[in-house]
Design an enzyme around this catalytic site. Sequence first.
Site, PDB file in Angstrom:
ATOM      1  N   GLY A 157      42.608  80.939  12.135  1.00 48.37           N
ATOM      2  CA  GLY A 157      43.264  82.109  12.726  1.00 48.37           C
ATOM      3  C   GLY A 157      44.424  81.683  13.604  1.00 48.37           C
ATOM      4  CG  ASN A 158      47.598  83.849  14.398  1.00 50.33           C
ATOM      5  OD1 ASN A 158      47.668  84.731  15.254  1.00 50.33           O
ATOM      6  ND2 ASN A 158      47.714  84.116  13.097  1.00 50.33           N
TER       7      ASN A 158
END
Length: 403
Positions: free
Chosen positions: A212-213
């Site tokens: 993810g980020n």
Amino acid sequence: MSILKDKHILLGITAGIAAYKSATLVRLFIKAGANVKVVMTPASKDFITPLTLSTLSKNPVCSSFIDEEDDSGLWNNHVDLGLWADYFIIAPATANTMSKMANGGCDNILLATYLSAKCPVYFAPAMDLDMYKHETTKSSFAKLTSYGNKMIPAGTGELASGLVGEGRMAEPQDIIKFVEKDILNQLPLNGKQILITAGPTYEALDPVRFIGNHSSGKMGFEIANAAANLGANVVLVTGPTHQKSTHSLVDVKPVVSAQQMYDEVHKHFESSSIAILSAAVADYRPKTIANQKIKKKDSTFSIELEKTKDILKSLGEIKVHQFLVGFALETNNELEHAKGKLISKNLDLIVLNSLQDKGAGFGVSTNKVTFITSSNDIIKHQLKTKAEVAEDLIKQILKQLHA
Ligand code: CTP
């Protein structure tokens, strides 16, 4: 969330029996999130007490030019009150007050406030049926509406006199609906569907892990709010986030992966007039997703990644009438890279974020952006809150649309 949220509502009360409904009206405006102040004619205090209204509105009530409780000689400033209001609603409006309003009469604080107010004014007549039908009353209606005031028509029903007919003040919930609808009708994005993406995407590795980020989704949610405040019906497709929208015009569609975001966005693109893609979509995802939790065995571990679909680019390829906005998060050669994306993705506008700018980027509540338009205008903005940036962005879109 109502369009009345955070709006300043000035409620004017005149001396009609329907004034007993004003308490409910104040409650409903407060419930809609508005700040409410009340200005009354002296005679209306025979029908409802200022104490009731000040308690419900959480503000002092004004009914005379000077404060009767106080010997200080200070006057109640009708000009300030008129300027404070975003909307002035006079309900009930008696034949007497309407006649004075229509002819410039100014013998009480409500009328003085009306003459000072610069905001839209609504009036909800309330009187007996023969008074309602009288030519002089009709002439007041005509004059008041010709000055730009908006009439909330009376209903038909049992009247205080015992007679049945037209003249009953509109019910408080109908007054609220009337005002909300009228405000929405004036807004520049009223009736337009706007598609917005926000937040990160999570690309699964196995049942418990993902790539993810750090995108918080805040920028996209602020844009959704700013667009909805201008009347747009917003479809907000968001990756996993803690952000919430309570706006009645924002329809949140939660997704997790880039593929889900792609599918959801394509469901709504055709019916949208504007699409703003602010999500931080993963560019790559694991080529295979393990069915079981991956066990640690070897000292190193490699994941094979494959490209996700570029959602923004796919919209640029099929857009017909839609206004398309993208974001570019860059660390070097910012303008050049952003311009490249604007062209390759067939955008009308791109919002450049530079990670070199302090206070810009993920997780913070501020942003420093540059807008680049398809006609190569470059508009640099100062560091602002994300809410302000969202408002600037919607203004820029409206400017380009109306150019
Ligand atoms: N975007 C998208 N779908 C993707 C990747 C990006 O819709 N799979 C959108 C983003 O929402 C943003 C814009 O494309 O509006 C640019 O994203 P950015 O990550 O800056 O650029 P990329 O095109 O992914 O290029 P790069 O990562 O190489 O800079």
